[in-house]
Write an enzyme that holds these catalytic residues in place. Sequence first.
Site, PDB file in Angstrom:
ATOM      1  CB  ALA A 151      -0.774   7.458  -4.332  1.00  0.00           C
TER       2      ALA A 151
ATOM      3  CB  ALA B 208      -0.903   0.066   1.246  1.00  0.00           C
ATOM      4  CG  ASN B 209      -0.068   4.692  -1.876  1.00  0.00           C
ATOM      5  OD1 ASN B 209      -0.667   5.560  -1.496  1.00  0.00           O
ATOM      6  ND2 ASN B 209      -0.306   3.941  -2.838  1.00  0.00           N
ATOM      7  CG  HIS B 210       2.161   6.545   4.159  1.00  0.00           C
ATOM      8  ND1 HIS B 210       1.468   5.878   5.274  1.00  0.00           N
ATOM      9  CD2 HIS B 210       3.478   6.224   4.261  1.00  0.00           C
ATOM     10  CE1 HIS B 210       2.757   5.393   6.108  1.00  0.00           C
ATOM     11  NE2 HIS B 210       3.657   5.462   5.371  1.00  0.00           N
ATOM     12  CB  SER B 211      -2.502   8.249  -1.119  1.00  0.00           C
ATOM     13  OG  SER B 211      -3.563   9.092  -1.625  1.00  0.00           O
TER      14      SER B 211
END
Length: 235
Positions: free
Chosen positions: A100, A33-36
Amino acid sequence: TPAGAPVRDLEGVRVLVTAGGTHEQIDPVRFIANHSSGRQGLALAQAALVRGADVTLVAANVDLPSPPGARRLDVGSAAELAEAVAAERTRADVLVMAAAVADFAPASRAAAKIKKTGEDDVPVLELVRTEDILRTSVGARRDDPATAPGVIVGFAAETGDEATAPIEHARAKARAKGADLLVFNDVSAGVFGAAANDVTVLDASGEVVRSAAGDKSVVSHAVLDEVVRRRGHVR
Ligand code: CTP
Ligand code: CA
């Protein structure tokens, strides 16, 4: 217009906004995942609605309510987001890629949970590149301008390194992507999940066309001001 009433300068304009961050499944219980958070995309959708647009939101793992009036399509992975954008962009006047999107995804998803075996052995995760949706969208417009958004907007969060300042990375990206506008955000100090934002809008040649500072609503309206300006005198 009555004092304080929003300017309806996007009345009937079909705006497609992607928001959030993609999840790439590794096995049934794990993903990359990512932090968006999705807040910037939601703020853009909200700002476009207020200005009269007809808004479709492609939301990747957004755990927040979308603004009333937006048509929302939920997706998980980069591949799902790519598919949704490809289906929707042919009837959009404006595409805003605020999501993102993972650059890499596992080459395959394990059918069963990956288990530890032995004392200290570690699995090697093979990754493949995902589709660059922004670039594909620009390419699709080159091939068939009649069925493509007249204005395509990308986002880029950059940090600097020893050799290159963040804005220089953004200028290079603006030229490489070929989107009409690239909204650059300096995240050297960290910004994900925060309410405030400070952005510079670049054109396809990497020139600065506008900058804005304030909360994500202020930034969104500044981006849309530039979208409206370009709709006024391109094609
Ligand atoms: N983007 C996209 N598809 C991808 C990756 C990114 O459409 N597979 C879009 C993002 O939504 C954003 C823009 O491209 O609007 C820039 O994303 P960014 O991650 O900054 O650019 P990349 O080309 O992936 O470059 P980098 O190697 O710096 O991550
Ligand atoms: Ca990327």
